[in-house]
Design an enzyme around this catalytic site. Structure first.
Site, PDB file in Angstrom:
ATOM      1  N   SER A 411       0.752  -1.211   0.082  1.00  0.00           N
ATOM      2  CA  SER A 411       0.010  -0.067  -0.029  1.00  0.00           C
ATOM      3  C   SER A 411       0.989   1.314  -0.007  1.00  0.00           C
ATOM      4  CB  SER A 411      -0.833   0.067   1.377  1.00  0.00           C
ATOM      5  OG  SER A 411      -1.990   0.685   1.211  1.00  0.00           O
ATOM      6  N   PRO A 412       0.541   2.514  -0.613  1.00  0.00           N
ATOM      7  CA  PRO A 412       1.099   3.612  -0.577  1.00  0.00           C
ATOM      8  C   PRO A 412       1.341   4.240   0.998  1.00  0.00           C
ATOM      9  CG  PRO A 412      -1.141   4.094  -1.243  1.00  0.00           C
ATOM     10  CD  PRO A 412      -1.091   2.522  -1.464  1.00  0.00           C
ATOM     11  N   CYS A 414       3.762   6.942   3.218  1.00  0.00           N
ATOM     12  CA  CYS A 414       4.587   8.142   3.262  1.00  0.00           C
ATOM     13  C   CYS A 414       5.642   7.807   4.145  1.00  0.00           C
ATOM     14  CB  CYS A 414       3.855   9.487   3.969  1.00  0.00           C
ATOM     15  SG  CYS A 414       3.206  10.401   2.512  1.00  0.00           S
ATOM     16  N   GLN A 489       2.164   6.903  -7.211  1.00  0.00           N
ATOM     17  CA  GLN A 489       0.651   7.772  -6.380  1.00  0.00           C
ATOM     18  C   GLN A 489       0.927   9.129  -6.282  1.00  0.00           C
ATOM     19  OE1 GLN A 489      -0.465   8.167  -2.041  1.00  0.00           O
ATOM     20  NE2 GLN A 489      -2.458   6.623  -2.677  1.00  0.00           N
ATOM     21  N   TYR A 570      -7.321  14.860   1.534  1.00  0.00           N
ATOM     22  CA  TYR A 570      -6.076  15.946   0.833  1.00  0.00           C
ATOM     23  C   TYR A 570      -6.955  16.608  -0.073  1.00  0.00           C
ATOM     24  CZ  TYR A 570      -2.933  13.028   3.412  1.00  0.00           C
ATOM     25  OH  TYR A 570      -2.225  12.418   4.466  1.00  0.00           O
ATOM     26  N   ARG A 618      -7.618   6.543  -5.832  1.00  0.00           N
ATOM     27  CA  ARG A 618      -7.791   6.120  -4.201  1.00  0.00           C
ATOM     28  C   ARG A 618      -8.982   6.944  -3.582  1.00  0.00           C
ATOM     29  NH1 ARG A 618      -4.191   4.251   1.001  1.00  0.00           N
ATOM     30  NH2 ARG A 618      -4.635   2.239   0.003  1.00  0.00           N
ATOM     31  N   GLY A 711      -0.552  -2.185   4.334  1.00  0.00           N
ATOM     32  CA  GLY A 711       0.357  -1.336   4.655  1.00  0.00           C
ATOM     33  C   GLY A 711       1.310  -1.504   5.731  1.00  0.00           C
ATOM     34  N   ARG A 712       0.640  -1.312   6.960  1.00  0.00           N
ATOM     35  CA  ARG A 712       1.797  -1.599   8.268  1.00  0.00           C
ATOM     36  C   ARG A 712       2.373  -2.999   8.074  1.00  0.00           C
ATOM     37  NH1 ARG A 712      -2.981   0.444  12.090  1.00  0.00           N
ATOM     38  NH2 ARG A 712      -4.080  -0.694  10.496  1.00  0.00           N
TER      39      ARG A 712
HETATM   40  C1  LIG Z   1       2.877   5.471   7.974  1.00  0.00           C
HETATM   41  C2  LIG Z   1       1.900   5.613   6.899  1.00  0.00           C
HETATM   42  C3  LIG Z   1       2.017   6.321   5.756  1.00  0.00           C
HETATM   43  C4  LIG Z   1       0.681   6.388   4.897  1.00  0.00           C
HETATM   44  N1  LIG Z   1       1.051   6.990   3.812  1.00  0.00           N
HETATM   45  C5  LIG Z   1       0.022   6.876   2.905  1.00  0.00           C
HETATM   46  C6  LIG Z   1       0.052   7.518   1.487  1.00  0.00           C
HETATM   47  O1  LIG Z   1       1.121   8.102   1.379  1.00  0.00           O
HETATM   48  N2  LIG Z   1      -0.964   7.520   0.428  1.00  0.00           N
HETATM   49  C7  LIG Z   1      -2.069   6.837   0.816  1.00  0.00           C
HETATM   50  O2  LIG Z   1      -2.752   6.599   0.040  1.00  0.00           O
HETATM   51  N3  LIG Z   1      -2.120   6.121   2.132  1.00  0.00           N
HETATM   52  C8  LIG Z   1      -1.193   6.101   3.019  1.00  0.00           C
HETATM   53  N4  LIG Z   1      -1.312   5.480   3.960  1.00  0.00           N
HETATM   54  C9  LIG Z   1      -2.477   4.610   4.161  1.00  0.00           C
HETATM   55  C10 LIG Z   1      -2.008   3.045   3.811  1.00  0.00           C
HETATM   56  O3  LIG Z   1      -1.964   3.073   2.491  1.00  0.00           O
HETATM   57  C11 LIG Z   1      -2.976   2.145   4.214  1.00  0.00           C
HETATM   58  O4  LIG Z   1      -4.494   2.528   3.450  1.00  0.00           O
HETATM   59  C12 LIG Z   1      -3.402   2.250   5.641  1.00  0.00           C
HETATM   60  O5  LIG Z   1      -2.320   1.925   6.495  1.00  0.00           O
HETATM   61  C13 LIG Z   1      -4.262   0.899   6.192  1.00  0.00           C
HETATM   62  O6  LIG Z   1      -3.566  -0.207   5.759  1.00  0.00           O
HETATM   63  P1  LIG Z   1      -3.012  -1.279   6.771  1.00  0.00           P
HETATM   64  O7  LIG Z   1      -3.985  -1.532   7.919  1.00  0.00           O
HETATM   65  O8  LIG Z   1      -2.512  -2.436   5.829  1.00  0.00           O
HETATM   66  O9  LIG Z   1      -1.728  -0.463   7.353  1.00  0.00           O
HETATM   67  C14 LIG Z   1      -0.131   5.381   5.114  1.00  0.00           C
HETATM   68  C15 LIG Z   1      -0.063   4.569   6.261  1.00  0.00           C
HETATM   69  C16 LIG Z   1       0.766   4.509   7.182  1.00  0.00           C
HETATM   70  C17 LIG Z   1       0.768   3.733   8.551  1.00  0.00           C
END
Ligand SMILES: Cc1cc2nc3c(=O)[nH]c(=O)nc-3n(C[C@H](O)[C@H](O)[C@H](O)COP(=O)(O)O)c2cc1C
Ligand SMILES: Cc1cc2nc3c(=O)[nH]c(=O)nc-3n(C[C@H](O)[C@H](O)[C@H](O)COP(=O)(O)OP(=O)(O)OC[C@H]3O[C@@H](n4cnc5c(N)ncnc54)[C@H](O)[C@@H]3O)c2cc1C
Length: 783
Positions: A411-412, A414, A489, A570, A618, A711-712
């Site tokens: 997942s994207p 930052c 992204q 955003y 997204r 993501g995480r």
């Molecule tokens: C540290 C961090 C940075 C993130 N940055 C972005 C981002 O740049 N763009 C985005 O669409 N989502 C971002 N997210 C959201 C994740 O892509 C994801 O949707 C969210 O963490 C839920 O998924 P997970 O439970 O697998 O972590 C970020 C999440 C985390 C934890």
């Protein structure tokens, strides 16, 4: 001690029994408006786990209940001429009337006074009671009388249902999904004693009307249902007992306790019948109350303890029931699914049952699910094995001319580590190692289209040559060393810009060095955040040009795919949500207008992005806030983007407004992906608290998404996919040649680990009562 209990249903009677056992000297009376054997309904169902609880708390009533029970192990799903059976479920059914008679008898034995045919309309008559238990059921008069205190919320669901009986024997918990000329009908049926089964019929209000059920009396509607399900009833009649059609009220109360009064059972909270937990919850409430009464020094303290200790469990069950009822309300979404995939969806709808769990219990069924999935993939032109197929996670997927080797996605995220928007060595290692770890697709973090488009000073960007060459280095590495594809992204922070690095205070405004922020409307994110400037046409043109320029640079870097970030509050999300867009021009007002600018940007990008490469968007499919975007809106949003040429909708939720109230849990955003995919008919990627490959397979096999992003989990485990591949035996999964000895080892060990694990799981699982009963009645083998 004096205890007055209003309502002689399962909650009232069982609490009387347990309290009397605990305090034999107490004066306990149950007041019930009906006669002793005057009860509505047919059967109730308990799981084995609930019966274990009953055994622990009151063995005599447990023994009598279990003598009367019908046991079964299988769930059978009938759909479009097919039937799929899954064993190992361990359920028991009992007549509601019999259950209440047993509880009455046991209560009497212990010295509880039972006061039938006594309608209580004022609790003032119990002024001398130390404890007043309000167990007066779903339409609780006392919950309503003190509604200002208890603050009940009643969500009347859309489908209508009725509860009937039949003499048709059943050897499984049976779901029948019946197509009719008027629309779909569903039967939830189970046997509760010899020659008696419960039949709950459910349909949507339009089908109900079209089927001419409006205004029919009980007998007439039973006759109509007997016509519809006649093929299955095999001549057995449908029986009625106050079998009115009604809508299910999902009830939640903010408070359960007032002074010395406490709400129990359906009076405090309900759980939809499709997970069969109403009576279980009522009786477990009684257990929790009696535990609290034995642990606390005073009644008031006990009631506080009861509410505090019990709420989480009740809310969990209600959440599972909610997820389940929504599945049944939207069954038409899945009507064109392959029947085995449909049955898999029924089994896994409430999240407790998963792909791996079913593999243990019903390997043939899961084998069929895998084959159906593989056949579908093959139809899309992939030359894959459909006889011994890989698990869904390892099936390929194609968007335009981009082919993914599997369906696991990084997942994207930052990293807040760029220098003036330039990705650094950290980024190369971060993206590179995740690509080496086997995921089919890697998303970049939100890459900002201009300096003022950044969320934080650490955000990556793509507005100058230095950034472009740093990104090209990363893309080249991924392409040269892995089988992964990489998606850029692109986003603009809008009113959430000029904020601190995640670890210094997420979304909090910068104390120094802030830049001016813009948004759809001048509404700050936090009250103390910077007031954004409302975008005028010139700003819109400038930002659009920045997006176009960044996309062109993205193509020059060699990215395989482009995603437009329209989620999480955003800039573009701020146009879509009515909570953040209060414009009076053609970009504000109805959803169609609010979508105009995001669509303008999308279309502009689509026109410069090469036509053979896919694009996704997204979205936040709900704001989780009153008056905000809902799942239904998300379907419209997805349709609008699909018309503009989007290939995949990346379904996230929330983070758009500060006062949102998300309902977290495992896979908590997946229902929105399900809704978007199966209503708007576009490919989706889901994300959000998905932590295991088992969950990935469950989601894909049930048709709730086409790709699954994590993501995480990827932050701590770059090789998440490779490890899962070893577990599921997906031998072809890419591994860089440098790491092959590690791959050999993990694949070899996984076979043994998996066998050990399955054996442990099977050993740890106690035999269901149905299995024990079958063993006890099995004739002894001849010597
Ligand atoms: C540290 C961090 C940075 C993130 N940055 C972005 C981002 O740049 N763009 C985005 O669409 N989502 C971002 N997210 C959201 C994740 O892509 C994801 O949707 C969210 O963490 C839920 O998924 P997970 O439970 O697998 O972590 C970020 C999440 C985390 C934890
Ligand atoms: C269609 C349908 C199917 C269901 N299927 C299942 C199932 O399979 N398994 C399951 O576990 N549960 C099932 N339930 C739910 C189950 O019936 C209830 O959740 C359960 O009975 C709740 O117990 P209770 O004691 O809280 O309330 P109730 O059983 O409703 O008992 C409340 C009692 O209070 C009495 N009362 C009300 N007001 C007063 C008053 N003012 N004075 C005196 N007496 C009063 C009522 O007469 C009633 O007897 C189903 C429910 C429905 C509607």
């Amino acid at each position: 001690m004096k205890v007055a209990i209003i309502g002689g249903g399962p909650a009232g009677l069982y609490s009387a029994i347990l309290l009397k056992k605990q305090r034999p000297e107490a004066d306990i009376t149950v007041h019930e408006r009906n006669r002793a054997d005057d009860t509505f309904g047919f059967g109730v169902v308990f799981s084995d786990a609930t019966l274990d609880n009953f055994e622990k708390y009151d063995p005599p009533s447990y023994r009598r209940i279990t003598q009367e029970f019908a046991y079964w192990d299988d769930i059978a799903v009938h759909f479009r001429g097919t039937v799929h059976r899954v064993g190992g479920n361990g359920f028991c059914g009992c007549s509601r009337r019999q259950l209440l008679l047993i509880l009455q008898e046991r209560a009497r034995e212990l010295g509880v006074k039972l006061n039938f045919e006594t309608e209580i309309d004022d609790e003032a008559r119990f002024a001398d009671a130390d404890l007043v238990v309000l167990a007066d059921g779903i339409n609780s008069r006392f919950r309503e009388k003190y509604a200002a205190h208890f603050e009940p919320k009643v969500d009347l669901r859309s489908n209508v249902f009725t509860w009937m009986g039949s003499t048709r024997p059943l050897d499984a918990f049976t779901f029948i999904f019946q197509e009719t000329e008027w629309g779909p009908f569903i039967a939830h049926a189970y046997q509760y004693e010899v020659g008696r089964s419960t039949w709950i019929f459910e349909t949507d209000p339009e089908t109900f009307k079209r089927a001419g059920l409006t205004g029919l009396d009980e007998q007439q509607s039973a006759a109509r249902m007997a016509e519809i399900f006649g093929w299955f009833l095999e001549g057995h009649p449908l029986l009625t007992n106050r079998s009115m059609w009604r809508k299910f009220p999902m009830i939640r109360s903010q408070r359960w306790v007032k002074d010395n009064m406490v709400l129990l059972g359906d009076a405090k909270a309900t759980a939809h019948f499709s997970i069969g937990s109403g009576t279980k919850l009522a009786m477990e409430d009684a257990i929790a109350l009696s535990d609290a009464m034995s642990d606390a020094p005073t009644v008031r303290a006990a009631l506080a303890l009861y509410e505090q200790g019990r709420r989480e469990e009740v809310e969990k069950t209600q959440h599972a029931a909610d997820v389940s009822l929504v599945w049944f309300e939207h069954v038409d979404r899945f009507w064109d699914f392959d029947p085995v995939q449909f049955a898999f969806g029924v089994m896994t709808r409430a999240k407790a049952i998963t792909y791996d769990n079913l593999t243990l219990r019903a390997p043939d069924f899961v084998g069929q699910v895998d084959k159906a999935f593989a056949r579908h993939v093959r139809k899309q032109g992939f030359d894959i094995d459909v006889e011994t197929p890989l698990a869904p996670m390892f099936q390929p997927f194609r968007l335009r001319e981009m082919t993914l080797v599997n369906r696991a996605v990084v997942s994207p995220m930052c990293m807040y580590s760029a220098k003036e928007g330039v990705p650094v060595d950290f980024h190369l290692v971060h993206y590179g190692s995740r690509a080496l770890g086997g995921a089919g697709l890697i998303f970049t973090e939100m890459t900002c289209v201009g300096r003022d488009a950044r969320i934080t000073p650490g955000c990556a960007g793509l507005w100058n040559d230095e950034q472009e060459s740093a990104w090209r280095r990363i893309v080249d590495f991924v392409h040269a060393n892995s089988a992964a594809k990489i998606c850029l992204q692109l986003g603009h922070a809008g009113r959430k810009g000029a904020t601190r690095l995640m670890w210094d205070g997420m979304d909090r405004p910068l104390e120094q060095g802030a830049w001016e922020v813009i948004s759809a409307s001048p509404i700050p994110y936090f009250p103390d955040s910077q007031m954004p400037r409302e975008m005028d046409r010139a700003a819109m043109e400038r930002v659009k040009a920045e997006f176009i320029s960044a996309a062109k640079r993205g193509e020059a870097c060699g990215f395989d795919m482009l995603e437009l970030h329209c989620a999480h509050g955003y800039l573009l999300a701020s146009f879509i949500s009515p909570l953040t867009n209060q414009r009076s021009d053609e970009y504000g007002g109805p959803l169609e207008n609010r979508l105009r600018y995001p669509l303008e940007i999308f279309e502009a990008l689509r026109s410069v992005w090469p036509s053979h490469k896919p694009m996704s968007v997204r979205i936040s499919a709900t704001d989780w806030a009153e008056g905000g975007i809902t799942g239904d809106d998300a379907v419209q949003v997805a349709r609008a983007f699909a018309e503009s040429g989007v290939d995949l909708v990346d379904v996230s939720t929330g983070q758009t407004v500060r006062d949102a109230q998300p309902v977290y849990g495992r896979m908590f955003q997946t229902p929105f992906s399900d809704q978007v995919r199966n209503e708007a008919r576009v490919a989706t990627m889901c994300v959000g608290n998905i932590t295991s490959a088992d969950q990935v397979n469950t989601i894909l096999a049930a048709g709730r998404a086409d790709l699954v992003a994590l993501g995480r989990p990827h932050l701590v485990d770059p090789a998440f996919t490779l490890k899962a591949a070893a577990w599921y035996g997906a031998k072809e999964t890419f591994c860089p040649p440098q790491y092959l000895p590690g791959k050999d080892q993990i694949f070899r060990n996984s076979v043994r680990d998996r066998l050990d694990f399955e054996e442990l799981k099977i050993k740890a699982k106690p035999k269901t009562r149905a299995e024990l009963k079958a063993e006890a009645t099995k004739p002894l083998a001849a010597e």
